[in-house]
Design an enzyme around this catalytic site. Structure first.
Site, PDB file in Angstrom:
ATOM      1  N   ASP A 107      26.186  98.028  35.099  1.00 48.73           N
ATOM      2  CA  ASP A 107      25.943  96.604  35.312  1.00 48.73           C
ATOM      3  C   ASP A 107      25.419  96.432  36.730  1.00 48.73           C
ATOM      4  O   ASP A 107      25.716  97.243  37.618  1.00 48.73           O
ATOM      5  CB  ASP A 107      27.229  95.790  35.117  1.00 48.73           C
ATOM      6  CG  ASP A 107      26.939  94.311  34.865  1.00 48.73           C
ATOM      7  OD1 ASP A 107      26.939  93.900  33.693  1.00 48.73           O
ATOM      8  OD2 ASP A 107      26.710  93.574  35.846  1.00 48.73           O
TER       9      ASP A 107
ATOM     10  N   ARG B 255      26.572  77.718  42.072  1.00 50.81           N
ATOM     11  CA  ARG B 255      26.996  79.101  42.253  1.00 50.81           C
ATOM     12  C   ARG B 255      26.754  79.628  43.663  1.00 50.81           C
ATOM     13  O   ARG B 255      27.617  80.283  44.241  1.00 50.81           O
ATOM     14  CB  ARG B 255      26.284  79.995  41.229  1.00 50.81           C
ATOM     15  CG  ARG B 255      26.720  79.719  39.799  1.00 50.81           C
ATOM     16  CD  ARG B 255      26.080  80.691  38.844  1.00 50.81           C
ATOM     17  NE  ARG B 255      26.591  80.495  37.484  1.00 50.81           N
ATOM     18  CZ  ARG B 255      26.234  81.242  36.459  1.00 50.81           C
ATOM     19  NH1 ARG B 255      25.374  82.230  36.623  1.00 50.81           N
ATOM     20  NH2 ARG B 255      26.741  81.005  35.267  1.00 50.81           N
TER      21      ARG B 255
END
Length: 279
Positions: A152, A43
């Site tokens: 979020d 990632r």
């Protein structure tokens, strides 16, 4: 045209991973066990390449510097997972419709302030599912003091959620009656109706930092989040969330989660993954 930099495994050392573990824990409360080392490489290496830097060491030096504030947010976003779906864990929405709304609707008519928090909204399927459930149960909800707070840590997914727009293949899980009532097709994509769009408010928020709002909630959805935290961070978050639930209100957690210190938080387990705040 700039040539991309190819990173090989030696550019990612144990020291790099240990620093990433520390950053994830400090910045977002995320626990990265040693088993995640390869996943983290996969990632984060994308960010290193996009920054056109030659090594993880160089990337992390920049990210932790005063000039790296924006990139730090992107790094945390790269380390988080956004798996979601409409009406995921449908028992929560059934409970919201059959237990919460029959009590909340009359209270709203009498002037009560109503708030529901989607505490890890990802790309928006959860808060929009909440909105459809509430509006389906109480069609005149827009006339009252009711809002859904959707937050979020990842600013990209919050922006995506706020767009209220989804491709046809993303609508799985939405009942046909809700598709007909709340969604319209525009240029090959579906967008939630303006009436429904008045219900949620989308904000970027780190659950393990300060919360820049006040007041309590009738319901908090905090699902499939604490599985990424260590025990200390997890229990501290449950306590903070419980303090924001009004007496008699509810907390919905993920299918693999539980509030270990429920009694200390003033919560009672009334069903698997559903807790009620003591009155």
């Amino acid at each position: 045209m700039t040539n991309s930099i190819t990173l090989s495994a030696p550019d990612y050392t144990d020291a790099d991973f240990q620093l990433l573990q520390s950053i994830a824990r400090t910045q977002a409360g995320i626990c990265l066990p040693a088993t995640k080392k390869a996943l983290v490489y996969s990632r984060v290496s994308r960010r290193v390449r996009e920054m056109q830097l030659s090594s993880f060491r160089e990337y992390l030096a920049f990210t932790t510097s005063p000039a790296g504030t924006v990139e730090m947010e992107k790094l945390i976003c790269a380390l988080t997972t956004n798996v979601t779906g409409f009406f995921r864990e449908v028992n929560h929405f059934d409970h919201l419709r059959t237990v919460v709304m029959p009590e909340l609707a009359p209270a709203l008519r009498k002037g009560k302030r109503g708030r529901i928090w989607s505490a890890a909204c990802s790309t928006g399927q959860e808060p929009w599912s909440i909105a459809m459930t509430v509006a389906g149960s109480f069609p005149e909800i827009g006339n009252y003091d009711f809002r859904i707070l959707a937050t979020d840590i990842n600013s990209d997914v919050v922006a995506r959620a706020a767009s209220a727009t989804y491709a046809p293949d993303e609508l799985e899980g939405i009942p046909e009656k809700d598709r007909t009532s709340f969604l319209k097709l525009y240029d090959g994509a579906y967008r939630f109706s303006e009436t429904l769009q008045r219900l949620p408010v989308f904000k970027v928020l780190n659950l393990n930092a300060a919360w820049p709002f006040h007041g309590s909630f009738s319901v908090i959805f905090c699902r499939n989040v604490v599985i990424y935290f260590d025990d200390e961070t997890r229990e501290a978050l449950w306590k903070r969330l419980a303090e924001r639930i009004e007496p008699g209100g509810f907390l919905y957690v993920g299918h693999s989660e539980r509030v270990a210190n429920a009694k200390l938080c003033g919560l009672v387990s009334i069903a698997p993954t559903i807790y009620q705040k003591e009155a």
